[in-house]
Each structure stands twice: as C-alpha cells, then as structure tokens.
Design a protein around this motif. Structure first.
Motif, PDB file in Angstrom:
ATOM      1  N   LYS A  79      -2.506   5.562  -5.670  1.00 28.40           N
ATOM      2  CA  LYS A  79      -3.851   4.979  -5.719  1.00 28.40           C
ATOM      3  C   LYS A  79      -4.064   3.831  -4.740  1.00 28.40           C
ATOM      4  CE  LYS A  79      -4.937   7.750  -9.050  1.00 28.40           C
ATOM      5  NZ  LYS A  79      -5.219   7.281 -10.409  1.00 28.40           N
ATOM      6  N   ARG A  80      -2.966   3.208  -4.255  1.00 29.39           N
ATOM      7  CA  ARG A  80      -3.129   2.066  -3.347  1.00 29.39           C
ATOM      8  C   ARG A  80      -3.299   2.584  -1.920  1.00 29.39           C
ATOM      9  NH1 ARG A  80      -2.716  -2.892  -4.535  1.00 29.39           N
ATOM     10  NH2 ARG A  80      -1.849  -3.480  -2.516  1.00 29.39           N
ATOM     11  N   PHE A 114       0.836  -1.196   0.000  1.00 31.44           N
ATOM     12  CA  PHE A 114       0.000   0.000   0.000  1.00 31.44           C
ATOM     13  C   PHE A 114       0.874   1.250   0.000  1.00 31.44           C
ATOM     14  CE2 PHE A 114      -3.111  -3.056   1.613  1.00 31.44           C
ATOM     15  CZ  PHE A 114      -4.252  -2.680   0.928  1.00 31.44           C
ATOM     16  N   ASP A 115       0.350   2.315  -0.614  1.00 31.32           N
ATOM     17  CA  ASP A 115       1.025   3.616  -0.571  1.00 31.32           C
ATOM     18  C   ASP A 115       0.699   4.341   0.726  1.00 31.32           C
ATOM     19  OD1 ASP A 115       2.137   3.403  -3.189  1.00 31.32           O
ATOM     20  OD2 ASP A 115       0.169   3.917  -4.018  1.00 31.32           O
TER      21      ASP A 115
END
Length: 316
Positions: free
Chosen positions: A188-189, A114-115
């Motif tokens: 986007k993550r 994940f970002d």
C-alpha cells in the motif's frame, strides 16, 4: 546487494554502451553494490552483440535474451525473477530515463519506507499524440484503482522493494499498471518522485496507438482479478440475482395487474402484448446465466492450485 537495475530493451543497440556507462558512474559515485539485468526482447538490430561485448568489460551485467519479441511486460517479469538486489530499479534503454535519479529513488525506498516509487515525467519530451492519450489513461487508472497520488503510471523509471517484484506477475500490457498490481497484492505504500525526462537520442519509439486498447483491457482484467479473483460469485452472483429479481418482480406485477383487471371486469391487454413482459423475460434469462457463470467460476476458483495463495508480510 543494494540495487538491481532491470533494463528491458528492444532494438536499442546504439544507446546501450552509453546507458551502462552512465549507470556505472552513478553506482560507483554513491558506493552502491549493484547489478544490471538487461532483458533483450527479441531485438533484430544487433543489440545482443553489444550486450555480449559490454558484459566482457563489466562483470556486474547479467543478460537474458528472448528468442522473439514478447513485449515489455514479459521482459520485466523475467527481469524481476532474475533480480537479486534489495531495491529493484527499472528504466527504459532509450536514454530518456536518467540513471542520476537512482539515488533519490533508492532513498525513498530504504529511508522513507515506500514499497514502490514511480517516476513522474512532469516535463515530457514526447509529441501530443502520445502525451494526451497518456493523460487520459492515467486519469482513468487513478479513478479505477484508487491510487490518486500517482500522475504517471506508465513511467518506465520506478523503484521497488525486492519483496514487491517477487510477489507480482506481469504479462500482456500490464507493465503500465504495476502500481495497481502491487496494491492488489497488499503493498500500500506507493509514492511518486518527479524525474527528468530526456528527448530520445537514438532509434525510434516503440509506442503505437493499438497499445491503448490492449492497455485498457488489461486494466479491466487487473480490476476484476484483483477484486474478485478469489470470490467470483460475489461479482457474477450479485449481478445475476439483481437481474433475476428485477425480471421476476416485473413479471409478477404484470400477472397481478391482469388478474385484478379480470376480477373487476375491466379491459386488459394480454401479457405477451406488453413490452415489459419481454424485458422481464430477458432479465430473468440473463440473471440465471450470470448466476450460473458465477457458480462455475467459483468451482474453478476453489479447485485452483492457487486458491489459498496469499501474500504474507510477516511471521512471528
């Protein structure tokens, strides 16, 4: 360095010793290399004296002090600039956020890719005067941002890839909408993790009803700048042309109706006696003004030093 823990604070002197000791226990138990970046947002209760004492006993603490109170967004923005860790964790200094959540948040960034991961205080220990408006704002934010998988945008406990915090700017009351800012920057993550929420142990809340008004205005700013910041004519020009054409069509229709009535010798009213004429006139004027606003904004955008400042993920 594995983790930077960014802690914005304002008048939290009583909780700082316990918080830093708790963070240290968690980091050592999981063998993380870390730093604690504490940003004192102009505290007046002796928080800075406590931080100075803590730093003498803990070399992993970095501290920044504002001359006056600028707000949480400013503190986070400065903390992000100072952070060196590959994963950046933010948490409030009031002990309502648990450092025990750090390993789980770190894992979601490093292992799951994940970002950004936002905490969700599913069970909250806050009064209804705070929780009910918060639910309303979260619902509005989900609808406007398109980030439908987050329940709590304003949770102070979040984890970020280093690239995220180095690519965004936070100001005003925009700390409430960091996931939205990150999305517009191309990250986007975005995920969520249920986290423990504790009752406030020391001091008093800095929450006030006026923050909702500022927060909503900042949400509108994020939406506009993120979507139309580099192409303002698409926003103002579209509305301007639509309004101008609507007014023009109505005006032409009124003129044709009058000419038709004259040609057939039937009674007619003067154009200026009809309410539609004034509606058409206003629509044409407003449409022209909106188009010119878009034109001027486009000129400003094209001459901005950041007009070609884009987020590039990779170069090969």
């Amino acid at each position: 360095m594995d983790i930077s823990v960014v802690v914005p604070l304002y008048n939290e002197a009583e909780s700082l010793t316990e918080l830093t000791a708790w963070i240290k226990r968690v980091m050592e138990a999981h063998h993380f290399s870390y730093e604690i970046v504490m940003v004192d947002d102009g505290s007046t209760d002796g928080s800075w004296r406590v931080i100075e004492e803590l730093k003498r006993g803990n070399p992993y603490i970095t501290a920044i002090k504002f001359r006056r109170n600028y707000g949480k967004s400013a503190a986070l923005n400065v903390g992000f600039a100072a952070a060196q860790g590959n994963v950046v964790i933010t948490m409030d200094a009031d002990l309502q956020d648990s450092p025990d959540e750090i390993p789980g948040l770190y894992s979601k960034i490093v292992d799951e890719g994940f970002d950004l991961v936002s905490g969700w205080k599913k069970l909250r220990h806050d009064p209804p005067s705070k929780t009910i408006p918060t639910k309303l704002f979260n619902s509005v934010t989900r609808g406007m941002s398109g980030i439908h998988n987050l329940h709590d945008f304003n949770c102070g406990l979040k984890a970020y890839k280093k690239e995220v915090v180095k690519s965004i700017e936070v100001y005003g009351e925009m700390h409430r909408y960091i996931p939205v800012i990150a999305k517009w920057a191309g990250f986007k993550r975005i995920g969520e993790q249920v986290v423990q929420h504790y009752p406030r142990k020391y001091g008093k809340t800095k929450f006030g009803p006026g923050r909702f008004v500022k927060g909503f205005l900042d949400l509108l700013s994020i939406f506009f700048v993120g979507k139309f910041g580099k192409r303002p004519m698409h926003f103002f020009g579209t509305m301007g042309v639509t309004s101008f054409l609507a007014g023009f069509i109505i005006a032409v229709w009124l003129i044709v109706e009058k000419l038709t009535s004259i040609a057939h010798g039937t009674p007619y009213r003067n154009i200026t006696e009809q309410p539609l004429f004034f509606f058409a006139l206003i629509a044409i004027v407003i449409g022209t003004q909106l188009f010119l606003t878009g034109f001027v904004a486009e000129l400003v955008s094209r001459n901005s030093t950041e007009r070609n400042d884009y987020q590039i993920e990779r170069v090969i």
